[in-house]
Design a protein around this motif. Structure first.
Motif, PDB file in Angstrom:
ATOM      1  N   GLN A  89     -24.019  -5.061  -8.732  1.00 38.83           N
ATOM      2  CA  GLN A  89     -24.489  -3.666  -8.705  1.00 38.83           C
ATOM      3  C   GLN A  89     -24.321  -3.061  -7.304  1.00 38.83           C
ATOM      4  OE1 GLN A  89     -28.447  -4.302 -10.203  1.00 38.83           O
ATOM      5  NE2 GLN A  89     -27.861  -3.853 -12.320  1.00 38.83           N
ATOM      6  N   LEU A  90     -24.650  -3.831  -6.282  1.00 36.86           N
ATOM      7  CA  LEU A  90     -24.509  -3.347  -4.912  1.00 36.86           C
ATOM      8  C   LEU A  90     -23.049  -3.029  -4.589  1.00 36.86           C
ATOM      9  CD1 LEU A  90     -25.855  -2.815  -2.134  1.00 36.86           C
ATOM     10  CD2 LEU A  90     -25.363  -5.224  -1.592  1.00 36.86           C
ATOM     11  N   LEU A  91     -22.140  -3.938  -4.937  1.00 36.82           N
ATOM     12  CA  LEU A  91     -20.720  -3.714  -4.690  1.00 36.82           C
ATOM     13  C   LEU A  91     -20.219  -2.484  -5.450  1.00 36.82           C
ATOM     14  CD1 LEU A  91     -19.359  -7.385  -4.840  1.00 36.82           C
ATOM     15  CD2 LEU A  91     -19.636  -5.965  -2.794  1.00 36.82           C
ATOM     16  N   GLN A  92     -20.604  -2.385  -6.706  1.00 34.47           N
ATOM     17  CA  GLN A  92     -20.157  -1.280  -7.541  1.00 34.47           C
ATOM     18  C   GLN A  92     -20.645   0.068  -7.015  1.00 34.47           C
ATOM     19  OE1 GLN A  92     -20.156  -2.121 -11.761  1.00 34.47           O
ATOM     20  NE2 GLN A  92     -20.937  -0.065 -12.186  1.00 34.47           N
ATOM     21  N   GLN A  93     -21.873   0.097  -6.521  1.00 41.04           N
ATOM     22  CA  GLN A  93     -22.459   1.346  -6.038  1.00 41.04           C
ATOM     23  C   GLN A  93     -22.036   1.686  -4.605  1.00 41.04           C
ATOM     24  OE1 GLN A  93     -26.651   0.678  -6.476  1.00 41.04           O
ATOM     25  NE2 GLN A  93     -26.578   0.683  -8.712  1.00 41.04           N
ATOM     26  N   SER A  94     -21.664   0.685  -3.827  1.00 37.48           N
ATOM     27  CA  SER A  94     -21.469   0.889  -2.389  1.00 37.48           C
ATOM     28  C   SER A  94     -20.028   0.827  -1.911  1.00 37.48           C
ATOM     29  CB  SER A  94     -22.267  -0.155  -1.607  1.00 37.48           C
ATOM     30  OG  SER A  94     -23.613  -0.144  -1.991  1.00 37.48           O
ATOM     31  N   CYS A  95     -19.119   0.296  -2.712  1.00 30.54           N
ATOM     32  CA  CYS A  95     -17.774   0.031  -2.225  1.00 30.54           C
ATOM     33  C   CYS A  95     -16.712   0.809  -2.993  1.00 30.54           C
ATOM     34  CB  CYS A  95     -17.443  -1.460  -2.364  1.00 30.54           C
ATOM     35  SG  CYS A  95     -18.471  -2.538  -1.368  1.00 30.54           S
ATOM     36  N   THR A  96     -15.683   1.180  -2.250  1.00 31.95           N
ATOM     37  CA  THR A  96     -14.492   1.738  -2.881  1.00 31.95           C
ATOM     38  C   THR A  96     -13.678   0.567  -3.436  1.00 31.95           C
ATOM     39  OG1 THR A  96     -13.133   1.562  -0.897  1.00 31.95           O
ATOM     40  CG2 THR A  96     -14.432   3.602  -1.168  1.00 31.95           C
ATOM     41  N   SER A  97     -12.665   0.860  -4.224  1.00 34.64           N
ATOM     42  CA  SER A  97     -11.827  -0.219  -4.759  1.00 34.64           C
ATOM     43  C   SER A  97     -11.087  -0.932  -3.617  1.00 34.64           C
ATOM     44  CB  SER A  97     -10.845   0.314  -5.802  1.00 34.64           C
ATOM     45  OG  SER A  97     -10.036   1.325  -5.252  1.00 34.64           O
ATOM     46  N   ASP A  98     -10.722  -0.213  -2.572  1.00 36.53           N
ATOM     47  CA  ASP A  98     -10.085  -0.849  -1.409  1.00 36.53           C
ATOM     48  C   ASP A  98     -11.058  -1.802  -0.709  1.00 36.53           C
ATOM     49  OD1 ASP A  98      -7.676   0.432  -1.842  1.00 36.53           O
ATOM     50  OD2 ASP A  98      -8.031   1.994  -0.332  1.00 36.53           O
ATOM     51  N   GLU A  99     -12.311  -1.394  -0.589  1.00 32.52           N
ATOM     52  CA  GLU A  99     -13.315  -2.259   0.046  1.00 32.52           C
ATOM     53  C   GLU A  99     -13.586  -3.498  -0.803  1.00 32.52           C
ATOM     54  OE1 GLU A  99     -15.977   0.880   2.657  1.00 32.52           O
ATOM     55  OE2 GLU A  99     -16.309   0.783   0.480  1.00 32.52           O
ATOM     56  N   VAL A 100     -13.606  -3.343  -2.109  1.00 32.18           N
ATOM     57  CA  VAL A 100     -13.780  -4.515  -2.984  1.00 32.18           C
ATOM     58  C   VAL A 100     -12.603  -5.473  -2.776  1.00 32.18           C
ATOM     59  CG1 VAL A 100     -13.860  -5.316  -5.381  1.00 32.18           C
ATOM     60  CG2 VAL A 100     -15.228  -3.346  -4.689  1.00 32.18           C
ATOM     61  N   ALA A 101     -11.400  -4.940  -2.656  1.00 36.69           N
ATOM     62  CA  ALA A 101     -10.225  -5.782  -2.394  1.00 36.69           C
ATOM     63  C   ALA A 101     -10.373  -6.508  -1.056  1.00 36.69           C
ATOM     64  CB  ALA A 101      -8.953  -4.932  -2.412  1.00 36.69           C
ATOM     65  N   GLN A 102     -10.940  -5.841  -0.054  1.00 38.62           N
ATOM     66  CA  GLN A 102     -11.174  -6.472   1.252  1.00 38.62           C
ATOM     67  C   GLN A 102     -12.213  -7.598   1.128  1.00 38.62           C
ATOM     68  OE1 GLN A 102     -12.257  -3.320   3.916  1.00 38.62           O
ATOM     69  NE2 GLN A 102     -10.190  -2.475   4.002  1.00 38.62           N
ATOM     70  N   VAL A 103     -13.245  -7.374   0.329  1.00 35.69           N
ATOM     71  CA  VAL A 103     -14.259  -8.415   0.099  1.00 35.69           C
ATOM     72  C   VAL A 103     -13.602  -9.626  -0.561  1.00 35.69           C
ATOM     73  CG1 VAL A 103     -16.344  -9.006  -1.211  1.00 35.69           C
ATOM     74  CG2 VAL A 103     -16.220  -6.822   0.011  1.00 35.69           C
ATOM     75  N   ILE A 104     -12.758  -9.390  -1.552  1.00 40.99           N
ATOM     76  CA  ILE A 104     -12.059 -10.489  -2.230  1.00 40.99           C
ATOM     77  C   ILE A 104     -11.166 -11.242  -1.248  1.00 40.99           C
ATOM     78  CG2 ILE A 104     -10.320 -11.043  -3.998  1.00 40.99           C
ATOM     79  CD1 ILE A 104     -11.528  -8.636  -5.608  1.00 40.99           C
ATOM     80  N   ALA A 105     -10.442 -10.511  -0.393  1.00 43.55           N
ATOM     81  CA  ALA A 105      -9.583 -11.162   0.604  1.00 43.55           C
ATOM     82  C   ALA A 105     -10.417 -11.985   1.589  1.00 43.55           C
ATOM     83  CB  ALA A 105      -8.757 -10.112   1.346  1.00 43.55           C
ATOM     84  N   ALA A 106     -11.558 -11.452   1.993  1.00 43.15           N
ATOM     85  CA  ALA A 106     -12.440 -12.191   2.910  1.00 43.15           C
ATOM     86  C   ALA A 106     -12.959 -13.457   2.236  1.00 43.15           C
ATOM     87  CB  ALA A 106     -13.597 -11.303   3.362  1.00 43.15           C
ATOM     88  N   MET A 107     -13.323 -13.371   0.951  1.00 43.31           N
ATOM     89  CA  MET A 107     -13.804 -14.560   0.230  1.00 43.31           C
ATOM     90  C   MET A 107     -12.693 -15.609   0.148  1.00 43.31           C
ATOM     91  SD  MET A 107     -16.284 -13.062  -2.812  1.00 43.31           S
ATOM     92  CE  MET A 107     -14.892 -12.647  -3.831  1.00 43.31           C
ATOM     93  N   ASP A 108     -11.457 -15.175  -0.128  1.00 48.45           N
ATOM     94  CA  ASP A 108     -10.326 -16.108  -0.181  1.00 48.45           C
ATOM     95  C   ASP A 108     -10.146 -16.806   1.160  1.00 48.45           C
ATOM     96  OD1 ASP A 108      -9.887 -15.359  -2.822  1.00 48.45           O
ATOM     97  OD2 ASP A 108      -8.221 -14.000  -2.336  1.00 48.45           O
ATOM     98  N   THR A 109     -10.260 -16.050   2.241  1.00 47.33           N
ATOM     99  CA  THR A 109     -10.125 -16.620   3.580  1.00 47.33           C
ATOM    100  C   THR A 109     -11.239 -17.630   3.857  1.00 47.33           C
ATOM    101  OG1 THR A 109      -9.028 -14.622   4.396  1.00 47.33           O
ATOM    102  CG2 THR A 109     -10.020 -16.079   6.052  1.00 47.33           C
ATOM    103  N   LEU A 110     -12.472 -17.259   3.528  1.00 48.58           N
ATOM    104  CA  LEU A 110     -13.595 -18.184   3.757  1.00 48.58           C
ATOM    105  C   LEU A 110     -13.439 -19.453   2.928  1.00 48.58           C
ATOM    106  CD1 LEU A 110     -16.581 -15.672   3.930  1.00 48.58           C
ATOM    107  CD2 LEU A 110     -15.613 -17.025   5.813  1.00 48.58           C
ATOM    108  N   GLU A 111     -12.977 -19.334   1.688  1.00 55.27           N
ATOM    109  CA  GLU A 111     -12.752 -20.528   0.854  1.00 55.27           C
ATOM    110  C   GLU A 111     -11.679 -21.430   1.466  1.00 55.27           C
ATOM    111  OE1 GLU A 111     -12.029 -18.855  -3.045  1.00 55.27           O
ATOM    112  OE2 GLU A 111     -14.149 -19.051  -3.581  1.00 55.27           O
ATOM    113  N   ARG A 112     -10.614 -20.817   1.990  1.00 56.62           N
ATOM    114  CA  ARG A 112      -9.557 -21.596   2.633  1.00 56.62           C
ATOM    115  C   ARG A 112     -10.092 -22.332   3.863  1.00 56.62           C
ATOM    116  NH1 ARG A 112      -6.708 -20.790   6.842  1.00 56.62           N
ATOM    117  NH2 ARG A 112      -7.189 -18.589   7.068  1.00 56.62           N
ATOM    118  N   ILE A 113     -10.903 -21.630   4.651  1.00 58.13           N
ATOM    119  CA  ILE A 113     -11.500 -22.237   5.847  1.00 58.13           C
ATOM    120  C   ILE A 113     -12.433 -23.386   5.458  1.00 58.13           C
ATOM    121  CG2 ILE A 113     -13.093 -21.829   7.773  1.00 58.13           C
ATOM    122  CD1 ILE A 113     -11.911 -18.908   7.830  1.00 58.13           C
ATOM    123  N   LEU A 114     -13.269 -23.147   4.463  1.00 52.14           N
ATOM    124  CA  LEU A 114     -14.204 -24.192   4.027  1.00 52.14           C
ATOM    125  C   LEU A 114     -13.494 -25.416   3.459  1.00 52.14           C
ATOM    126  CD1 LEU A 114     -17.145 -22.186   2.434  1.00 52.14           C
ATOM    127  CD2 LEU A 114     -17.173 -23.552   4.531  1.00 52.14           C
TER     128      LEU A 114
END
Length: 156
Positions: free
Chosen positions: A122-147
């Protein structure tokens, strides 16, 4: 891989980034638990250990939670009354008890995870543009790779 606890080869800038990330993740977790109505507790943390690690003795649980045996015994009794764990005799030492999570305990953990995921969605849907959601997904992918490169231990 080198010892990741050594600070000799870490730049001040990287250390600052790491500290900011640590603070952000901690704040994110606290706010999410608060807003989703799923505050952490000794009982829930104990259920998580049992769910992730499997059955354990009270002594092992106390050691993992870094509490006294008697304190963990009280927690285990509370969980048993609630029906979220069961106790059984240790087959190798009848003086000890083995604690296991029940279906009710697993259900409680699933409900808490679902409430937190719903709040985040709900927070993401209400607070983020589709570009920002894509940035969140990219950041999660990076963190998973690092972990994936992090050393493995028993609490992972």
């Amino acid at each position: 891989m080198s010892d990741l606890r050594s600070t000799q080869s870490v730049s001040k800038e990287m250390l600052s980034i790491a500290d900011r990330l640590r603070q952000l993740i901690s704040r994110w977790v606290r706010i999410t638990r608060d807003q989703a109505g799923t505050p952490t507790s000794v009982q829930v943390e104990t259920l998580r250990i049992l769910n992730n690690e499997g059955p354990a003795s009270i002594a092992a649980l106390a050691q993992q939670r870094a509490v006294k045996h008697q304190s963990m015994r009280v927690v285990v009794e509370q969980l048993a009354i609630e029906g979220t764990i069961v106790k059984s005799a240790d087959p190798t030492d009848r003086r000890n008890q083995i604690v296991s999570i029940t279906g009710k305990g697993r259900s409680l953990l699933r409900q808490e995870r679902r409430a937190r995921a719903l709040w985040i969605a709900q927070l993401l849907q209400q607070s983020c543009t589709s570009d920002e959601v894509a940035q969140v997904i990219a950041a999660m992918d990076t963190l998973e790779r690092i972990l994936a490169k992090a050393p493995k231990n028993s609490s992972s």
